[in-house]
Design a protein around this motif. Structure first.
Motif, PDB file in Angstrom:
ATOM      1  N   ALA A 279       8.527  -7.490  10.530  1.00 12.59           N
ATOM      2  CA  ALA A 279       7.481  -6.922   9.983  1.00 12.59           C
ATOM      3  C   ALA A 279       6.466  -6.219   9.935  1.00 12.59           C
ATOM      4  O   ALA A 279       5.570  -6.792  11.089  1.00 12.59           O
ATOM      5  N   ILE A 280       5.032  -4.155   9.830  1.00 15.02           N
ATOM      6  CA  ILE A 280       4.082  -5.043  10.348  1.00 15.02           C
ATOM      7  C   ILE A 280       3.689  -4.223   9.136  1.00 15.02           C
ATOM      8  O   ILE A 280       4.020  -3.843   8.113  1.00 15.02           O
ATOM      9  N   LEU A 281       2.039  -5.064   9.115  1.00 14.12           N
ATOM     10  CA  LEU A 281       0.564  -4.191   8.036  1.00 14.12           C
ATOM     11  C   LEU A 281       0.346  -3.152   7.556  1.00 14.12           C
ATOM     12  O   LEU A 281      -0.704  -2.786   8.644  1.00 14.12           O
ATOM     13  N   ALA A 282      -0.361  -3.146   7.054  1.00 13.79           N
ATOM     14  CA  ALA A 282      -1.172  -1.519   6.885  1.00 13.79           C
ATOM     15  C   ALA A 282      -2.512  -1.871   7.349  1.00 13.79           C
ATOM     16  O   ALA A 282      -3.407  -1.853   8.457  1.00 13.79           O
ATOM     17  N   SER A 283      -3.032  -2.937   7.161  1.00 15.75           N
ATOM     18  CA  SER A 283      -3.846  -4.284   8.074  1.00 15.75           C
ATOM     19  C   SER A 283      -4.456  -4.559   9.725  1.00 15.75           C
ATOM     20  O   SER A 283      -5.008  -4.349   9.944  1.00 15.75           O
ATOM     21  N   GLU A 284      -2.727  -4.677   9.422  1.00 12.45           N
ATOM     22  CA  GLU A 284      -2.490  -4.865  11.278  1.00 12.45           C
ATOM     23  C   GLU A 284      -2.441  -3.210  12.054  1.00 12.45           C
ATOM     24  O   GLU A 284      -3.176  -3.108  13.006  1.00 12.45           O
ATOM     25  N   TRP A 285      -2.043  -2.279  11.340  1.00  7.93           N
ATOM     26  CA  TRP A 285      -1.907  -1.004  12.106  1.00  7.93           C
ATOM     27  C   TRP A 285      -3.457  -0.786  12.259  1.00  7.93           C
ATOM     28  O   TRP A 285      -3.922  -0.628  13.001  1.00  7.93           O
ATOM     29  N   ARG A 286      -4.288  -1.062  11.287  1.00  2.00           N
ATOM     30  CA  ARG A 286      -5.908  -0.609  11.215  1.00  2.00           C
ATOM     31  C   ARG A 286      -6.419  -0.894  12.542  1.00  2.00           C
ATOM     32  O   ARG A 286      -6.757  -0.041  12.866  1.00  2.00           O
TER      33      ARG A 286
END
Length: 214
Positions: free
Chosen positions: A199-206
Motif C-alpha cells: 500500500a501507499i498512503l497520501a502522506s507518503e505520496w506528498r
C-alpha cells in the motif's frame, strides 16, 4: 505529470463529493491514460485477456476464463465489460496507451472504493508490447497521483503474487510499501506461491510524489 485539464478538477481535501463518473485523460512522458474506446482497443484487450503471462500473475479478470479458447461468448463478455467502464460511479478503469506508437497496451484500475476510509484497490495489466520499457511504472505513478491529488484518497492498496517480480519492482518504484504476506495462497503447477499486501498512503505520496528513491 497529470494532464492539464485535471488542474481544475477538485480540491484534494474535498473528498465528500468524490465520484468516479469523471473519466480523465492523464499524460506522462511515455504513456497516456484515457477512457476505453473499443474501436481502437479491442485487439489489445483480447491480447491481455488471453495472455498466459497475465493469467499467471492474476487471480482472473472479471467475465473471462484466461485458459479457455476465445469465442463469441468471450468476445461478448469483453465488449459488455469494457463498454460499460465509462458509466461506473465507484471505480476508474483507463486504457494505457504507448505514446510512441499510439496503441493501447494495457489497463489501470482503481476499484474497491471505500468512501468512509478514502481508500481504493489498484491493479494493472499490460500486453507483452507494454512490458519492460518503463510504461508500467509511469502508468502506476499517474494513476496513484490522480487518486491522491484529485480524488482525495488516503490509501491505495494492492496484492501481488510472490512470483510476479516485475510487478513488485514497479510498485516499489512508485512507493508502495510491503505490509504483510499471506503464505502459500496460490497453487501454481507444483509450486505454492505467496501473496503480498502492499500500500501507499497520501502522506507518503506528498513526500516523494512517486519517486521514493530521490
Amino acid at each position: 505529470m497529470l494532464a492539464d485539464d485535471l488542474v481544475q478538477n477538485r480540491d484534494v481535501d474535498d473528498h465528500q463529493g468524490v465520484d468516479f463518473f469523471a473519466k480523465p485523460t492523464l499524460t506522462g512522458e511515455l504513456v497516456m491514460l484515457r477512457p476505453f474506446d473499443l474501436e481502437q482497443d479491442a485487439l489489445a484487450i483480447r491480447d491481455w485477456l488471453t495472455d498466459p503471462e497475465v493469467a499467471r500473475f492474476t487471480a482472473g479478470i472479471p467475465g473471462t476464463t484466461p485458459a479457455a479458447p476465445w469465442d463469441e461468448a468471450a468476445e461478448l463478455r469483453m465488449r459488455e465489460w469494457y463498454g460499460s467502464r465509462e458509466h461506473q460511479s465507484d471505480r476508474l478503469d483507463l486504457a494505457v496507451v504507448d505514446r510512441a506508437s499510439g496503441h493501447c497496451v494495457g489497463e489501470v484500475v482503481l476499484n474497491e472504493w471505500s468512501p468512509a476510509n478514502r481508500s481504493c484497490n489498484f491493479r494493472i495489466a499490460l500486453t507483452s508490447g507494454g512490458r519492460d520499457r518503463g510504461l508500467g511504472s509511469e502508468a502506476v505513478r499517474l494513476t496513484v497521483g490522480y487518486g491522491f491529488e484529485r480524488l482525495g484518497l488516503n490509501r491505495i492498496s494492492l496484492t501481488v503474487f510472490g512470483h510476479n517480480l516485475r510487478g513488485r519492482r514497479a510498485y516499489e518504484k512508485v512507493g508502495f510499501v510491503l505490509e504483510g504476506t499471506r503464505r502459500e495462497v496460490l497453487r501454481y503447477g507444483d509450486v505454492w506461491v505467496d501473496d503480498h499486501d502492499m500500500a501507499i498512503l497520501a502522506s507518503e505520496w506528498r513526500r516523494h510524489r512517486g519517486h521514493p528513491g530521490r
